[in-house]
Design a protein around this motif. Sequence first.
Motif, PDB file in Angstrom:
ATOM      1  N   GLU A 116     -14.965  -7.984  -3.327  1.00  0.00           N
ATOM      2  CA  GLU A 116     -15.739  -8.493  -4.221  1.00  0.00           C
ATOM      3  C   GLU A 116     -17.239  -7.877  -4.117  1.00  0.00           C
ATOM      4  N   PHE A 117     -17.668  -7.458  -5.263  1.00  0.00           N
ATOM      5  CA  PHE A 117     -19.174  -6.787  -5.307  1.00  0.00           C
ATOM      6  C   PHE A 117     -19.981  -7.893  -5.909  1.00  0.00           C
ATOM      7  N   LYS A 118     -21.251  -7.943  -5.513  1.00  0.00           N
ATOM      8  CA  LYS A 118     -22.218  -9.055  -5.840  1.00  0.00           C
ATOM      9  C   LYS A 118     -23.606  -8.456  -5.895  1.00  0.00           C
ATOM     10  N   ASP A 119     -24.212  -8.364  -7.058  1.00  0.00           N
ATOM     11  CA  ASP A 119     -25.526  -7.889  -7.019  1.00  0.00           C
ATOM     12  C   ASP A 119     -26.707  -9.240  -7.008  1.00  0.00           C
ATOM     13  N   ARG A 120     -27.283  -9.242  -6.034  1.00  0.00           N
ATOM     14  CA  ARG A 120     -28.193 -10.379  -5.534  1.00  0.00           C
ATOM     15  C   ARG A 120     -29.677 -10.302  -5.886  1.00  0.00           C
ATOM     16  N   GLY A 121     -29.751  -9.458  -7.144  1.00  0.00           N
ATOM     17  CA  GLY A 121     -31.219  -9.324  -7.300  1.00  0.00           C
ATOM     18  C   GLY A 121     -32.109  -8.494  -6.456  1.00  0.00           C
ATOM     19  N   ARG A 122     -33.069  -8.789  -5.994  1.00  0.00           N
ATOM     20  CA  ARG A 122     -33.761  -8.276  -4.940  1.00  0.00           C
ATOM     21  C   ARG A 122     -33.573  -7.966  -3.655  1.00  0.00           C
ATOM     22  N   MET A 123     -32.641  -8.852  -3.348  1.00  0.00           N
ATOM     23  CA  MET A 123     -31.798  -8.699  -1.676  1.00  0.00           C
ATOM     24  C   MET A 123     -30.936  -7.755  -2.134  1.00  0.00           C
ATOM     25  N   GLY A 124     -30.568  -7.141  -3.061  1.00  0.00           N
ATOM     26  CA  GLY A 124     -29.719  -5.943  -3.113  1.00  0.00           C
ATOM     27  C   GLY A 124     -28.150  -6.376  -3.637  1.00  0.00           C
ATOM     28  N   LYS A 125     -27.321  -5.221  -3.338  1.00  0.00           N
ATOM     29  CA  LYS A 125     -26.128  -5.252  -3.625  1.00  0.00           C
ATOM     30  C   LYS A 125     -25.188  -5.456  -2.409  1.00  0.00           C
ATOM     31  N   PHE A 126     -24.229  -6.408  -2.467  1.00  0.00           N
ATOM     32  CA  PHE A 126     -23.416  -6.737  -1.431  1.00  0.00           C
ATOM     33  C   PHE A 126     -21.855  -6.599  -1.701  1.00  0.00           C
ATOM     34  N   LYS A 180     -21.580   3.111  11.900  1.00  0.00           N
ATOM     35  CA  LYS A 180     -22.820   3.814  12.309  1.00  0.00           C
ATOM     36  C   LYS A 180     -23.431   4.761  11.367  1.00  0.00           C
ATOM     37  N   ASP A 181     -22.300   5.210  10.364  1.00  0.00           N
ATOM     38  CA  ASP A 181     -23.184   6.310   9.456  1.00  0.00           C
ATOM     39  C   ASP A 181     -23.010   5.491   8.191  1.00  0.00           C
ATOM     40  N   ASP A 182     -23.256   4.068   8.204  1.00  0.00           N
ATOM     41  CA  ASP A 182     -23.365   3.161   7.132  1.00  0.00           C
ATOM     42  C   ASP A 182     -22.183   3.014   5.988  1.00  0.00           C
ATOM     43  N   THR A 183     -21.065   3.564   6.650  1.00  0.00           N
ATOM     44  CA  THR A 183     -19.733   3.224   5.969  1.00  0.00           C
ATOM     45  C   THR A 183     -19.464   1.766   6.034  1.00  0.00           C
ATOM     46  N   LEU A 184     -18.940   1.109   5.005  1.00  0.00           N
ATOM     47  CA  LEU A 184     -18.649  -0.314   4.943  1.00  0.00           C
ATOM     48  C   LEU A 184     -16.969  -0.286   5.207  1.00  0.00           C
ATOM     49  N   PHE A 185     -16.552  -1.409   5.738  1.00  0.00           N
ATOM     50  CA  PHE A 185     -15.070  -1.389   5.833  1.00  0.00           C
ATOM     51  C   PHE A 185     -14.737  -2.816   6.232  1.00  0.00           C
ATOM     52  N   ALA A 186     -13.415  -3.049   5.554  1.00  0.00           N
ATOM     53  CA  ALA A 186     -12.955  -4.378   5.434  1.00  0.00           C
ATOM     54  C   ALA A 186     -12.429  -4.780   6.977  1.00  0.00           C
ATOM     55  N   THR A 219      -6.372  -3.796   3.122  1.00  0.00           N
ATOM     56  CA  THR A 219      -5.848  -4.296   4.473  1.00  0.00           C
ATOM     57  C   THR A 219      -7.100  -4.095   5.400  1.00  0.00           C
ATOM     58  N   GLY A 220      -7.096  -4.772   6.591  1.00  0.00           N
ATOM     59  CA  GLY A 220      -8.248  -4.762   7.714  1.00  0.00           C
ATOM     60  C   GLY A 220      -8.310  -3.151   8.132  1.00  0.00           C
ATOM     61  N   GLY A 221      -9.691  -2.739   8.182  1.00  0.00           N
ATOM     62  CA  GLY A 221      -9.586  -1.399   8.570  1.00  0.00           C
ATOM     63  C   GLY A 221     -10.111  -0.453   7.618  1.00  0.00           C
ATOM     64  N   SER A 222      -9.571  -0.952   6.365  1.00  0.00           N
ATOM     65  CA  SER A 222      -9.782  -0.056   5.266  1.00  0.00           C
ATOM     66  C   SER A 222     -11.401   0.173   4.849  1.00  0.00           C
ATOM     67  N   ILE A 223     -11.421   1.384   4.502  1.00  0.00           N
ATOM     68  CA  ILE A 223     -12.940   1.864   4.229  1.00  0.00           C
ATOM     69  C   ILE A 223     -13.115   1.601   2.881  1.00  0.00           C
ATOM     70  N   ILE A 224     -14.184   0.724   2.452  1.00  0.00           N
ATOM     71  CA  ILE A 224     -14.678   0.368   1.088  1.00  0.00           C
ATOM     72  C   ILE A 224     -15.507   1.214   0.321  1.00  0.00           C
ATOM     73  N   VAL A 225     -16.659   1.450   1.040  1.00  0.00           N
ATOM     74  CA  VAL A 225     -17.643   2.554   0.745  1.00  0.00           C
ATOM     75  C   VAL A 225     -18.171   3.359   1.792  1.00  0.00           C
ATOM     76  N   ARG A 226     -18.306   4.852   1.393  1.00  0.00           N
ATOM     77  CA  ARG A 226     -18.954   5.629   2.047  1.00  0.00           C
ATOM     78  C   ARG A 226     -20.250   5.953   1.608  1.00  0.00           C
ATOM     79  N   LYS A 286     -27.389   1.370   0.459  1.00  0.00           N
ATOM     80  CA  LYS A 286     -27.451   1.292  -0.903  1.00  0.00           C
ATOM     81  C   LYS A 286     -26.699  -0.181  -1.348  1.00  0.00           C
ATOM     82  N   ILE A 287     -25.471  -0.326  -0.675  1.00  0.00           N
ATOM     83  CA  ILE A 287     -24.712  -1.368  -0.566  1.00  0.00           C
ATOM     84  C   ILE A 287     -24.721  -1.895   0.821  1.00  0.00           C
ATOM     85  N   LYS A 288     -24.934  -3.455   0.751  1.00  0.00           N
ATOM     86  CA  LYS A 288     -25.000  -3.905   1.999  1.00  0.00           C
ATOM     87  C   LYS A 288     -23.688  -4.822   2.486  1.00  0.00           C
TER      88      LYS A 288
END
Length: 85
Positions: free
Chosen positions: A68-78, A55-61, A32-39, A44-46
């Motif tokens: 969906e996770f995607k590895d884009r090589g030199r650009m990094g993981k998204f 602000k503490d680099d937490t990624l949220f929806a 759901t919107g607002g859910s934490i995906i990665v702490r 490490k993941i963009k």
Amino acid sequence: MAHKKGGGSSTNGRDSNAQRLGVKAFAGELVTGGSIIVRQRGTKIKPGTNVGWGKDDTLFAKVTGVVEFKDRGRMGKFVSINAVQ
């Protein structure tokens, strides 16, 4: 005479709490919107589409959808969210 007591077990008995970092929602999961995906510490993941960056680099929806996770090589993981209508 010594001016300090010996460093016994009671003197050394302090430790910090665990930070509970890591991936909280895995690929293919509906979130759901607002859910934490990665702490994480550092980016490490963009954030990709429909993902916010705390602000503490937490990624949220930002919207409800499927993770969906995607590895884009030199650009990094998204991580992105495919919105559900």
